[in-house]
Design a protein around this motif. Sequence first.
Motif, PDB file in Angstrom:
ATOM      1  N   ALA A 199       0.906  -1.199   0.157  1.00 32.02           N
ATOM      2  CA  ALA A 199       0.087   0.011  -0.076  1.00 32.02           C
ATOM      3  C   ALA A 199       1.161   1.262   0.095  1.00 32.02           C
ATOM      4  CB  ALA A 199      -0.897   0.031   1.307  1.00 32.02           C
ATOM      5  N   ALA A 200       2.039   1.292   0.581  1.00 29.53           N
ATOM      6  CA  ALA A 200       2.815   2.358   0.812  1.00 29.53           C
ATOM      7  C   ALA A 200       3.312   2.776  -0.350  1.00 29.53           C
ATOM      8  CB  ALA A 200       3.879   2.261   1.934  1.00 29.53           C
ATOM      9  N   THR A 201       3.881   1.596  -1.316  1.00 31.96           N
ATOM     10  CA  THR A 201       4.701   1.953  -2.525  1.00 31.96           C
ATOM     11  C   THR A 201       3.270   2.283  -3.522  1.00 31.96           C
ATOM     12  OG1 THR A 201       4.577  -0.226  -2.971  1.00 31.96           O
ATOM     13  CG2 THR A 201       6.527   0.815  -2.186  1.00 31.96           C
ATOM     14  N   GLY A 202       2.371   2.050  -3.294  1.00 36.25           N
ATOM     15  CA  GLY A 202       1.278   2.456  -4.142  1.00 36.25           C
ATOM     16  C   GLY A 202       0.963   3.972  -4.138  1.00 36.25           C
ATOM     17  N   VAL A 203       1.181   4.541  -2.944  1.00 35.66           N
ATOM     18  CA  VAL A 203       1.124   6.016  -2.624  1.00 35.66           C
ATOM     19  C   VAL A 203       2.113   6.642  -3.162  1.00 35.66           C
ATOM     20  CG1 VAL A 203       1.047   7.840  -0.955  1.00 35.66           C
ATOM     21  CG2 VAL A 203      -0.324   5.688  -0.362  1.00 35.66           C
ATOM     22  N   GLY A 204       3.470   6.119  -3.148  1.00 41.92           N
ATOM     23  CA  GLY A 204       4.450   6.828  -3.580  1.00 41.92           C
ATOM     24  C   GLY A 204       4.680   6.739  -5.234  1.00 41.92           C
ATOM     25  N   GLY A 205       4.211   5.818  -5.930  1.00 42.50           N
ATOM     26  CA  GLY A 205       4.059   5.666  -7.214  1.00 42.50           C
ATOM     27  C   GLY A 205       3.159   6.842  -7.645  1.00 42.50           C
ATOM     28  N   ILE A 206       1.817   6.762  -7.305  1.00 43.75           N
ATOM     29  CA  ILE A 206       0.906   7.905  -7.679  1.00 43.75           C
ATOM     30  C   ILE A 206       1.431   9.283  -7.600  1.00 43.75           C
ATOM     31  CG2 ILE A 206      -0.713   7.782  -5.954  1.00 43.75           C
ATOM     32  CD1 ILE A 206      -1.692   7.542  -9.564  1.00 43.75           C
ATOM     33  N   VAL A 207       1.946   9.537  -6.566  1.00 46.11           N
ATOM     34  CA  VAL A 207       2.754  10.634  -6.270  1.00 46.11           C
ATOM     35  C   VAL A 207       3.686  11.002  -7.364  1.00 46.11           C
ATOM     36  CG1 VAL A 207       4.155  12.287  -4.639  1.00 46.11           C
ATOM     37  CG2 VAL A 207       2.107  10.893  -3.911  1.00 46.11           C
ATOM     38  N   ARG A 208       4.382  10.096  -7.569  1.00 49.23           N
ATOM     39  CA  ARG A 208       5.623  10.426  -8.791  1.00 49.23           C
ATOM     40  C   ARG A 208       5.010  10.589 -10.038  1.00 49.23           C
ATOM     41  NH1 ARG A 208       7.913   6.372  -5.930  1.00 49.23           N
ATOM     42  NH2 ARG A 208       7.564   4.761  -7.443  1.00 49.23           N
ATOM     43  N   ASP A 209       3.727  10.050 -10.208  1.00 50.89           N
ATOM     44  CA  ASP A 209       3.061  10.090 -11.468  1.00 50.89           C
ATOM     45  C   ASP A 209       2.701  11.758 -11.395  1.00 50.89           C
ATOM     46  OD1 ASP A 209       3.204   7.579 -12.549  1.00 50.89           O
ATOM     47  OD2 ASP A 209       1.242   6.985 -11.779  1.00 50.89           O
ATOM     48  N   THR A 210       2.453  12.102 -10.495  1.00 47.23           N
ATOM     49  CA  THR A 210       1.920  13.800 -10.463  1.00 47.23           C
ATOM     50  C   THR A 210       3.130  14.781 -10.542  1.00 47.23           C
ATOM     51  OG1 THR A 210       0.231  13.235  -8.727  1.00 47.23           O
ATOM     52  CG2 THR A 210       0.937  15.374  -8.932  1.00 47.23           C
ATOM     53  N   LEU A 211       4.385  14.321 -10.066  1.00 41.94           N
ATOM     54  CA  LEU A 211       5.536  15.059 -10.023  1.00 41.94           C
ATOM     55  C   LEU A 211       5.942  15.061 -11.526  1.00 41.94           C
ATOM     56  CD1 LEU A 211       7.744  13.645  -7.183  1.00 41.94           C
ATOM     57  CD2 LEU A 211       6.079  15.633  -7.073  1.00 41.94           C
TER      58      LEU A 211
END
Length: 714
Positions: free
Chosen positions: A104-116
Amino acid sequence: MSLSDADRELVVAELGRDPTPAETVLFENLWSEHCAYRSSRPLLSAFSSEGEQVVVGPGDDAAVVRLPTYDEDGTETDEEGEMYITMGIESHNHPSYVDPYDGAATGVGGIVRDTLSMGAYPIALADSLYFGGFDREHSRYLLEGVVEGIADYGNAIGVPTVTGSVDFHENYEGNPLVNVACVGLLSADRLVTAEAQEAGNKLVLVGNATGRDGLGGASFASEDLAEDAETEDRPAVQVGDPYSEKLLIEANEELVDERLVASARDLGAAGLGGASSELVAKGGFGARIELDRVHQREPNMSALEILLAESQERMCYEVREEHVDRVAEIAAKYDLGCSVIGEVAEGNYVCTKDGETVVDVPPEFIADGAPMNDLDSVAPEQPTRDLPDADLPAAFEAVVGSPNTASKRWVYRQYDHEVGLRTAVRPGDDAAVMAIREANAGLAISSGANPNWTTCAPYDGARAVALENAANLAAKGATPLAAVDCLNGGNPEKPDVYGGFRGIVDGLADMCRDLSVPVVGGNVSLYNDSVSGPIPPTPTLAVVGTKAGYDAPPAAFDGAGEILLVGDAGGAFGGSEYLAQVGGSDGFPTLPENASETLSTLATVANAETTLAVHDVSHGGPAVSLAEMVTADAGAEVSVENALDLFDETPGRAVVETTAPESVREAFDGVASVTTLGSATTDGTLSLSVGDETLVYDAEEIADLRGVLARELD
């Protein structure tokens, strides 16, 4: 998973030779269902993704939508210096079963980097979570791990989790779903895309060092979960480092501010190989990459490990040669690794290791050449009507106290939902509202699905999911702007499963079109199948809407108004929590034909000064809506003709408390029905009368009914 014989034949025919080991694993992952959407892409043309507000639609790391700007009196303006938002959503389903915390944690990280990667700063997260029966110990174990992972990662990087959903259904027992959406904010002049711009520009890898974690994650996500997945598939799950992600967020801000980035892509599924090949292919270029230059966490990594590792907190930037040194300085300032790994080039996508060419393929072939699947589908059977009478006290307590309709405060209290100082309406309401002060706009966000609905009727249930999310925005006075979807299904090779998946795609697309909501991006997750069977077809939708200013009517009673139910009932109970609790079956409710006009009217009513409270009707029906509106200081005296009316879940309706009931009736005249339910009170008690039978619950008793998650998990 391995490259199939048919795919290998295509690769050999295109290359004129056998693929190298590194090429084989690249094709295996980039042509997997997870990356190539081989079973779902033929269906996705059903969605409408165009609109005047759409700047970047499907196909990039995240969608970009133009945000309206309002002046002080609430009038939309045409000011220069436009503000954009980004929208993205992704699933981390398989990893969250194997390792709920890191998955779950890395799911958050991945979608945030898509934003970046679009040049935006992340301002809000929404999580929609689906687990097996709450009475099962394993489901509670997964829930606790997933929520902890999301909370620890989101809180550490300073991005608030402001809305979402949590649902329980027995068919998620062997395969939970973790769907996470992110909204970002940027000015028009900061926009970056994932399309390579010019041959000769350098490819620069910034972020954490590459290790062996997450190897083959894309192919792992394209298979059914095996019985021993929790142990055997652990190496395919990435390990997150939120503190490095926070540094990467701030470094990305500086890189974009100084106009140092020509294009960008985050390293997610298929790692460096996926990000770099897709970036150059999208721009019509190739690349020359030296894998030895990649900064590595572990010694003696092979070419395929460097290419396919899904180590987290990494970005691939296209940078002009004259800007490379400055990029390295900024990376060093934030203690991030930085490697110039190659350059954009004409011709093929070429990677070398130890001076030997290990990959030499046409970039468009590896990125977009996967053949689509032509699969059989069988439409699901419609349920028959077998509707039991309601025992009012038992039904009310069972439905209001169900884990599906109960308070989710145990979940969202673990999230820092106010960091960033933009959260105007917090979790626990119909929709979150973020204050976009740069545009004097409120940005309303809703996300979720209802597996009971789509199990009963995939097509109509998905239409209801779209309507309900849009109704959540309307209840806060907002008008829908755009949506992204996360389409979750089981093994598409099973005709009945694929039939259900086809139904949710068409249903979601049709209702979004009826509501004039462009679906600007999304994610597909198939093969959510395990030894316990396929998941329900689950169309998570994240919708954003806008309004002038940030104020919104609360979802709790004020105590001084008349209570109305606005909107038309659908006359059926299929997919309802009522039937889930008492048994029986029924067809799915009929949805309004004028849904867009109904919600537009609701938004207007919600923004009226005489409106004291608004709460949408959906899961559990008016019974749950009324119970959720009661506080220690405000209650209601309500009367209905039929007990079953309390449990009708037809979406697109709302409970409205108002001091001007005639104005509400006038607004809905010719649009939808308006029913008087009763009056609000100041005694903190809910009184429900049906004929000669009356139920009375005070706020404390209702809180106890609705507190099942906290009671079982604390």
